[in-house]
Design a protein around this motif. Sequence first.
Motif, PDB file in Angstrom:
ATOM      1  N   ALA A 175       3.956 -15.012  -4.093  1.00 52.09           N
ATOM      2  CA  ALA A 175       5.259 -14.664  -4.655  1.00 52.09           C
ATOM      3  C   ALA A 175       6.196 -14.167  -3.578  1.00 52.09           C
ATOM      4  O   ALA A 175       5.765 -13.745  -2.507  1.00 52.09           O
ATOM      5  CB  ALA A 175       5.087 -13.578  -5.708  1.00 52.09           C
ATOM      6  N   VAL A 176       7.501 -14.235  -3.878  1.00 52.12           N
ATOM      7  CA  VAL A 176       8.456 -13.518  -3.035  1.00 52.12           C
ATOM      8  C   VAL A 176       8.578 -12.141  -3.649  1.00 52.12           C
ATOM      9  O   VAL A 176       9.000 -11.998  -4.792  1.00 52.12           O
ATOM     10  CB  VAL A 176       9.827 -14.207  -3.012  1.00 52.12           C
ATOM     11  N   CYS A 177       8.139 -11.120  -2.923  1.00 53.99           N
ATOM     12  CA  CYS A 177       8.075  -9.790  -3.504  1.00 53.99           C
ATOM     13  C   CYS A 177       8.256  -8.749  -2.424  1.00 53.99           C
ATOM     14  O   CYS A 177       8.472  -9.067  -1.267  1.00 53.99           O
ATOM     15  CB  CYS A 177       6.732  -9.609  -4.209  1.00 53.99           C
ATOM     16  N   ASP A 178       8.159  -7.503  -2.814  1.00 58.83           N
ATOM     17  CA  ASP A 178       8.224  -6.396  -1.878  1.00 58.83           C
ATOM     18  C   ASP A 178       7.171  -6.601  -0.786  1.00 58.83           C
ATOM     19  O   ASP A 178       6.073  -7.072  -1.051  1.00 58.83           O
ATOM     20  CB  ASP A 178       7.938  -5.108  -2.655  1.00 58.83           C
ATOM     21  N   SER A 179       7.522  -6.234   0.448  1.00 55.84           N
ATOM     22  CA  SER A 179       6.581  -6.505   1.542  1.00 55.84           C
ATOM     23  C   SER A 179       5.430  -5.510   1.561  1.00 55.84           C
ATOM     24  O   SER A 179       4.446  -5.702   2.251  1.00 55.84           O
ATOM     25  CB  SER A 179       7.330  -6.458   2.870  1.00 55.84           C
ATOM     26  N   ASN A 180       5.569  -4.452   0.755  1.00 55.98           N
ATOM     27  CA  ASN A 180       4.595  -3.372   0.816  1.00 55.98           C
ATOM     28  C   ASN A 180       3.762  -3.320  -0.448  1.00 55.98           C
ATOM     29  O   ASN A 180       3.978  -2.470  -1.300  1.00 55.98           O
ATOM     30  CB  ASN A 180       5.371  -2.054   0.954  1.00 55.98           C
ATOM     31  N   ILE A 181       2.836  -4.240  -0.611  1.00 48.85           N
ATOM     32  CA  ILE A 181       2.074  -4.266  -1.849  1.00 48.85           C
ATOM     33  C   ILE A 181       0.574  -4.224  -1.549  1.00 48.85           C
ATOM     34  O   ILE A 181       0.070  -5.000  -0.753  1.00 48.85           O
ATOM     35  CB  ILE A 181       2.396  -5.530  -2.683  1.00 48.85           C
ATOM     36  N   ALA A 182      -0.083  -3.280  -2.209  1.00 53.62           N
ATOM     37  CA  ALA A 182      -1.536  -3.183  -2.050  1.00 53.62           C
ATOM     38  C   ALA A 182      -2.199  -4.260  -2.901  1.00 53.62           C
ATOM     39  O   ALA A 182      -1.691  -4.638  -3.963  1.00 53.62           O
ATOM     40  CB  ALA A 182      -1.996  -1.797  -2.477  1.00 53.62           C
ATOM     41  N   ILE A 183      -3.324  -4.743  -2.415  1.00 49.74           N
ATOM     42  CA  ILE A 183      -4.077  -5.739  -3.165  1.00 49.74           C
ATOM     43  C   ILE A 183      -4.882  -5.026  -4.259  1.00 49.74           C
ATOM     44  O   ILE A 183      -5.454  -3.968  -4.030  1.00 49.74           O
ATOM     45  CB  ILE A 183      -5.054  -6.476  -2.220  1.00 49.74           C
ATOM     46  N   PHE A 184      -4.899  -5.603  -5.475  1.00 41.56           N
ATOM     47  CA  PHE A 184      -5.716  -5.031  -6.542  1.00 41.56           C
ATOM     48  C   PHE A 184      -6.429  -6.149  -7.300  1.00 41.56           C
ATOM     49  O   PHE A 184      -6.000  -7.300  -7.288  1.00 41.56           O
ATOM     50  CB  PHE A 184      -4.874  -4.163  -7.489  1.00 41.56           C
ATOM     51  N   THR A 185      -7.514  -5.764  -7.961  1.00 43.20           N
ATOM     52  CA  THR A 185      -8.279  -6.723  -8.749  1.00 43.20           C
ATOM     53  C   THR A 185      -7.810  -6.664 -10.204  1.00 43.20           C
ATOM     54  O   THR A 185      -7.048  -5.775 -10.572  1.00 43.20           O
ATOM     55  CB  THR A 185      -9.780  -6.367  -8.726  1.00 43.20           C
ATOM     56  N   ALA A 186      -8.323  -7.594 -10.997  1.00 47.03           N
ATOM     57  CA  ALA A 186      -7.984  -7.621 -12.424  1.00 47.03           C
ATOM     58  C   ALA A 186      -8.412  -6.316 -13.093  1.00 47.03           C
ATOM     59  O   ALA A 186      -7.700  -5.737 -13.909  1.00 47.03           O
ATOM     60  CB  ALA A 186      -8.675  -8.807 -13.092  1.00 47.03           C
ATOM     61  N   ARG A 187      -9.570  -5.869 -12.704  1.00 47.13           N
ATOM     62  CA  ARG A 187     -10.110  -4.628 -13.280  1.00 47.13           C
ATOM     63  C   ARG A 187      -9.209  -3.440 -12.953  1.00 47.13           C
ATOM     64  O   ARG A 187      -8.834  -2.654 -13.808  1.00 47.13           O
ATOM     65  CB  ARG A 187     -11.506  -4.410 -12.673  1.00 47.13           C
ATOM     66  N   GLU A 188      -8.841  -3.366 -11.668  1.00 45.34           N
ATOM     67  CA  GLU A 188      -7.972  -2.276 -11.236  1.00 45.34           C
ATOM     68  C   GLU A 188      -6.630  -2.330 -11.981  1.00 45.34           C
ATOM     69  O   GLU A 188      -6.068  -1.309 -12.339  1.00 45.34           O
ATOM     70  CB  GLU A 188      -7.711  -2.359  -9.725  1.00 45.34           C
ATOM     71  N   TRP A 189      -6.126  -3.543 -12.194  1.00 40.41           N
ATOM     72  CA  TRP A 189      -4.860  -3.714 -12.906  1.00 40.41           C
ATOM     73  C   TRP A 189      -4.955  -3.130 -14.306  1.00 40.41           C
ATOM     74  O   TRP A 189      -4.099  -2.362 -14.738  1.00 40.41           O
ATOM     75  CB  TRP A 189      -4.478  -5.193 -12.957  1.00 40.41           C
ATOM     76  N   LYS A 190      -6.070  -3.503 -14.971  1.00 39.99           N
ATOM     77  CA  LYS A 190      -6.199  -3.064 -16.364  1.00 39.99           C
ATOM     78  C   LYS A 190      -6.310  -1.553 -16.477  1.00 39.99           C
ATOM     79  O   LYS A 190      -5.901  -0.966 -17.474  1.00 39.99           O
ATOM     80  CB  LYS A 190      -7.419  -3.730 -17.002  1.00 39.99           C
ATOM     81  N   LEU A 191      -6.847  -0.940 -15.430  1.00 42.15           N
ATOM     82  CA  LEU A 191      -7.019   0.508 -15.470  1.00 42.15           C
ATOM     83  C   LEU A 191      -5.753   1.283 -15.137  1.00 42.15           C
ATOM     84  O   LEU A 191      -5.668   2.486 -15.312  1.00 42.15           O
ATOM     85  CB  LEU A 191      -8.137   0.928 -14.508  1.00 42.15           C
TER      86      LEU A 191
END
Length: 1000
Positions: A175-191
């Motif tokens: 994606a074109v997005c903020d340059s400062n993004i931490a990687i997360f998993t699906a599980r982490e997202w849901k939490l």
Amino acid sequence: MKIYDHKKIEKKWQTVWDKKKAYKTSNKSKKKKYYVLDMFPYPSGVGLHVGHPKGYIGSDVFARVKRMQGFNVLHPMGYDAFGLPAEQYAIEHNINPRQAVEKNVKTFEKQLSVIGLSYDWDRRVNTTDPEFYKWTQWIFLRIYNSWYNKSVDKAEPIKKLIKIFEKSGNEKVNAVCDSNIAIFTAREWKLKPPKQKQDMLMKYRLAYEGYAQVNWCPKLGTVLANDEVLDSSSGPVSERGGYPVEKKDMRQWFMRITAYADRLLVGLDGLNWSAHIKEIQKNWIGKSEGLIFSAKVKESDMVIKTFSSHYQTCYADTFFVIAPDHPLLPKLLEGRPEKDAVLKKAKEIVEKKNKQGADYKDIDGIFTGRYATDSLGNGDLPIWVASFALKDYGTGIVKCSAHDERDFAFAKKFNIKLKEVVEPIFIAHADKLDSNLPFVERNAISAVIKHWSEDKYLVIKWKKTNWYTFVTGGIKNNETPEQAAIREIKEETGYTNLRIKTVLPPCHSKFYHIPKKQNRFAHFSNFYFELVDGQKVEISNTETEKHEVLWMTIDEIRKCLTPEGQLRDLDIVLGTQKAYIGNGMLTEPEEFKGRESDEVREEIAEWLVKKGLAVKKINYKMRDAIFARQRYWGEPIPLQYDEEGIIRELPEKKLPLVLPPVKSYQPTGTGESPLGSVKDWVKNGYETNTMPGWAGSSWYFLRYMDPKNKKAFANKSAIKYWKNVDMYVGGQEHATGHLLYSRFWHKVLKDYGLVVTEEPFQSLRNQGLIMAADGRKMGKRYGNAINPDDIVKTFGADTLRVYEMFMGPFEASLPWSTDNIVGSRRFIERVWKMSQKMKILKNVSKIDPKLETLLHKTIQKVNNDIENFAFNTCISSMMILLNEMEKQENIHKKDFELFVKILSPFAPHVTEQIWHDFGHTTLLVLEPWPKADKNKIKETEVTFVIQINGKVRGEFQAKAEISEDEARKAIEHMPEIKKWIEGGIKRFIFIPKKLINIVV
RNA sequence: GCCCGAGUGGCGGAACCGGUAUACGCGCACGACUUAAAAUCGUGUCUCGCAAGGGAUGUGGGUUCGAUUCCCACCUCGGGCACCA
């Protein structure tokens, strides 16, 4: 004979056209569509001056022609009425801005109505009308609910992104997005709690909330775009009012226009816009292809990244510079004793930079105490802080080298070590080089020689070429460069007692050796000698004949020395050299040694990437656009915040979110909009920022297609029929604002299939300004404005129209002249008189074929010129035709009517009256447009110009198809030619139907 | 500083793809009409020269039979960007 009474005629026909709805445009037509659009105005309170209608007249002429040509023409007008001026006016007069707008619109329409513009007024739009801005809000929500998927290169619903997050996290999202993004998993997202989810999505949305350093104007109480800020001697000021502007960090809404940077750039190719505007947009987007390098910070686990587009010299890098406001700077300083001191200084640097008017050439910097090791093996390089590194461009960290002017100057100032990897190649007279020949290589020397007692240097003046050089010459076999230098000095000057001071860096030179007819590539070894004394031996006669030995001061040398490389040698000797950024021979890396830096640029990139030393990256200068104003008079942003700060968008049913009444329109001065003082508004959690001026103008042209629609911004079939604007006319000052923003919104809508074209405006023409007679801009504030009402009263609308189109090229800025306008008035009067004369007859026995030819040629020219917006030459050709018709005994009525038709778009009133007087019952403005009769244009007899050696010496009438031989025979005996060619003819040049040039 | 664009009579400007430089309009001069003026119409209007002819499209050079037009350098003006690695 009737007198030409423009007042009566113009009033009469304006009423008739209005009554008969002559310019009403239907969406249900079998005809081909043509959309001619004016940039809609901001209806200001001061009223129009004669400069304002110029663009409207041009587009009107064009629209009228297209209408007569049988197109279904959409030619609307409306108002862009949100924004600062109306709000300022409201504050000053203590009235609701809406009232100010209504009043101004009335004035505006009254002024426009007398000019005879062919708008379909039933389609007028106004951005401040809730029924209009409902759809501005609707489109905003669409953009807000989007992210840019690079894999398919288009905007997609945010819901789809959430699904991806739920399924597989964000690692694989492109994606074109903020340059400062931490990687997360699906599980982490849901939490993640809802607020964190919201914050994360915000980094992807095409309309997003964030903080930014902005141009804050305390007096206006709002944030201004860069193009609303002007520089003045006392620093930056607002364009409106001239109040001081400062930088401030504030919460803002943004539009992620950078996601479309490449499409905005590529799309320019297919547009029929002036090259100039395209160039401005191209520069604004500022695409730059380069490489990202990484380096390990010593005694730390940090890795820093740098961006470079001049990577061919990356092996010269000797230091890093990080932006003073870079988020990584504090982390970089962690555990260092100088941390506080550096951060304090960095803050000072930022502040100094923000205070405009400061001279940025005077770069300030500080060493962080850190070193980093880059993977190229350049060693441990110091990391400095300086403001020339921009935190928002590239990575915010620069790897610097001697081959960059700014880096070089900075290094000199702070005594940072530099290293060169390019030996300059200077090219003398590039145009003289023979591209068919190979280069012959030679080794040579050049020597700077200082006088033994004075501050002077030895220069040789070459008598033949009048060149000034240092001692120079070739290196013989079995000779070292140094030996060659000493020998050459002795041979050319006789001096023998010298001492070598420095061996200067080598350089190279390409030139054309005229006597030997060779391309030469010379490799110079350079030396700096000092004479011990004036001891001299005799030099040979052959040498003294060729040159002269001179002692010169530095200033004298700078004025006359010919070879660029030797000037550089002198600068190195004096310590005044600048960075060498041009082409040259690389000395590093080993793999590219001896090759030319410009030539191997691409190859080096591939090589570095392949070795894993760098990654390709494209950067853009363009930044995301701020989409918020801390003001009252703008579209409300249709979002609601709850107590936890969770944002909810307003459902479509609840749109429009209407601006509430407020007690005071005065800005609060705290940065909050007057909406912040409306209790209900705040209680409901509505956003207190409003949209910027460019929101409504980014899509208004779509609303004209179906302006009254309650269910959509425009009906699908209307959009499918009208597609986009075919011809857009307006000022070029919108090049980096409105014209870019509308293209961006249009592309978002295109991604959702809501519009059918990639680009909103196929053709664009920019009218030039009309300046005041005193050469300044015309305006109330200068007291030099001419009111079009007065001109229409005195001369008539037709005269005003003809004059404004006749003044000069449409796109040029030209001074108004009320003296010159009489020419246009005379033209119209002569047309009128002509129409009243008895010589226009239905049955004319003898018609001059030359007049018919001219008539049809004029029709053809007018046709061509209108397509090119060359209205001035249209009118001059019609004047020529009129001059000719006046000389005729009799004119056929049909012919005169053709003339009246092509004049009609320029002077619709008088021509309509003539048409009517000729007994027609139809409206001329809806008559079919004439076509030039090809048979009548064909000329059988032509005039050749006869030149002798390119000088005109005579003329010659002949059949158009005459052959070269026939022509030659025919003119050889003409007396005015004969006298020139008696000595014989060297060459005979024959250009059919035009010209004969005889070389003698 | 970098990137665009433009420089033609007294003035606004014209000249397609390299082919009569100054079209068209304004102004000015002279003439006609008028008692007079305005308006209108007509003629003229780059410059030097009596003429033959020469010189002029910001300046200097180049390519070409021929350059306002194409190329190089410079000057001036207008616009855009302005520490963009």
